[in-house]
Design an enzyme around this catalytic site. Structure first.
Site, PDB file in Angstrom:
ATOM      1  N   ASP A  17     -12.997  53.912  57.827  1.00  0.00           N
ATOM      2  CA  ASP A  17     -13.796  54.641  56.765  1.00  0.00           C
ATOM      3  C   ASP A  17     -12.594  55.262  56.151  1.00  0.00           C
ATOM      4  OD1 ASP A  17     -12.934  56.622  58.861  1.00  0.00           O
ATOM      5  OD2 ASP A  17     -15.216  57.327  58.750  1.00  0.00           O
ATOM      6  N   SER A  18     -11.240  55.231  56.584  1.00  0.00           N
ATOM      7  CA  SER A  18     -10.203  55.739  55.468  1.00  0.00           C
ATOM      8  C   SER A  18     -10.176  54.775  54.491  1.00  0.00           C
ATOM      9  CB  SER A  18      -8.873  55.345  56.264  1.00  0.00           C
ATOM     10  OG  SER A  18      -8.721  53.925  56.797  1.00  0.00           O
ATOM     11  N   GLU A  49      -6.448  60.837  68.011  1.00  0.00           N
ATOM     12  CA  GLU A  49      -5.788  61.252  66.774  1.00  0.00           C
ATOM     13  C   GLU A  49      -5.394  62.806  66.688  1.00  0.00           C
ATOM     14  OE1 GLU A  49      -7.988  59.955  63.156  1.00  0.00           O
ATOM     15  OE2 GLU A  49      -6.513  61.137  61.968  1.00  0.00           O
ATOM     16  N   LYS A 104     -16.541  50.945  65.950  1.00  0.00           N
ATOM     17  CA  LYS A 104     -16.103  52.120  66.247  1.00  0.00           C
ATOM     18  C   LYS A 104     -16.719  53.349  66.112  1.00  0.00           C
ATOM     19  CE  LYS A 104     -12.064  54.205  64.158  1.00  0.00           C
ATOM     20  NZ  LYS A 104     -12.591  55.417  63.890  1.00  0.00           N
ATOM     21  N   GLU A 132     -17.066  57.710  66.329  1.00  0.00           N
ATOM     22  CA  GLU A 132     -16.291  59.023  66.524  1.00  0.00           C
ATOM     23  C   GLU A 132     -16.875  60.036  67.562  1.00  0.00           C
ATOM     24  OE1 GLU A 132     -13.937  60.044  62.355  1.00  0.00           O
ATOM     25  OE2 GLU A 132     -14.809  61.644  63.541  1.00  0.00           O
TER      26      GLU A 132
END
Ligand code: KIV
Length: 270
Positions: free
Chosen positions: A51-52, A188, A120, A122
């Site tokens: 989603d970057s 991260e 993925k 979070e």
């Protein structure tokens, strides 16, 4: 050359084998056909449509506005290019938060429409029950982020390095995700020593970003690695090329050639 670089196709089991044999996992993000093809041919083991893309493709100032349709659109382009790498689609903010039913339906939609291998999501222990349900439904899940969670930026009050005051919660989060069936975990923005302890505490691989060399693999954003995006370059990024300067110089050459009638030449004409 390791035996893993000779594999014709990476699958979900490859990653734990790599970890157990001490082979580091090289992963990157990509968002389009051409870039994904280059990364796949170069040999990265996993490509994430992150989603970057909200920042580097759409110009948003966070990942929050990214939609499931945007992830699907970009993932389909990446899928057409990739023959070997394992493909993971990032579930954007709001697509796995409302109910298990809605979360599973959204992940099923992403997998079916994109042909990707995994999703993925979070979160840590709080997402473990969902990770279990997705895994039971046949959808491999990359868990995390342990540490900094970009989709929680509004709660965290910014992108802050995590783990300065210890590792207890992060190890518990990593174990919960492993127990729930995640095949790998993104770590991260975590102090290197803590990230290394997290990696040692589980048998599935950790994929680090800004989390030091003790992780089992690394991930970076395409535009950061190749020097295409410098609105903000985090300290953990290593730029392997300066493509922005190459393109800007080439573009100026093109403009000058057009204005001076040096392009097109006879060989470019019919
Ligand atoms: O969205 C993204 O690109 C990511 C990676 C950098 C881990 O989440």
């Amino acid at each position: 050359m390791s035996k893993f670089s000779e594999l014709k196709k990476i699958n979900v089991n490859t990653f734990s084998k790599m970890k157990s044999e001490g082979e580091k996992i090289a992963t990157l993000t990509a968002y389009d056909y051409t870039s994904a093809m280059m990364l796949d041919k170069a040999g990265v083991e996993l490509i994430l449509v992150g989603d970057s893309l909200g920042m580097v493709i759409n110009g948003y100032d966070s990942t929050i506005p990214v939609t499931i349709d945007e992830i699907i659109y970009h993932s389909k382009s990446v899928r057409r290019a990739v023959k070997r790498a394992f493909l993971v689609a990032d579930m954007p903010f709001g697509t796995y938060h409302i109910s298990d039913e809605q979360s599973i339906a959204n992940c099923v939609r992403v997998i079916k429409e994109t042909g990707f291998d995994a999703v993925k999501i979070e979160g840590g222990s709080n997402r473990a029950p969902l990770v279990r349900k997705l895994t039971e439904a046949g959808i491999p899940v990359m868990g995390g982020h342990i540490g900094l969670m970009p989709q929680m930026v509004n709660i965290m009050g910014g992108y802050k390095i995590q783990g300065r005051s210890g590792d207890a919660d992060m190890i518990a989060d990593a174990k919960a995700l492993e127990d729930a069936g995640a095949f790998a975990i993104v770590v991260e923005g975590v102090v290197a020593e803590v990230a290394a302890k997290v990696s040692e505490s589980i048998s599935i691989p950790t994929i680090g970003i800004g989390a030091g060399a003790g992780c089992d693999g690394q991930i970076l954003v395409f535009h950061d690695v190749f020097g295409m995006f410098d609105d903000f370059v985090p300290k953990f990024v290593k730029q392997y090329a300066d493509v922005k300067t190459i393109i800007a110089d080439a573009c100026r050459d093109y403009i000058n050639d057009v204005k001076a009638s040096r392009f097109p030449e006879e060989k470019h004409s019919f």
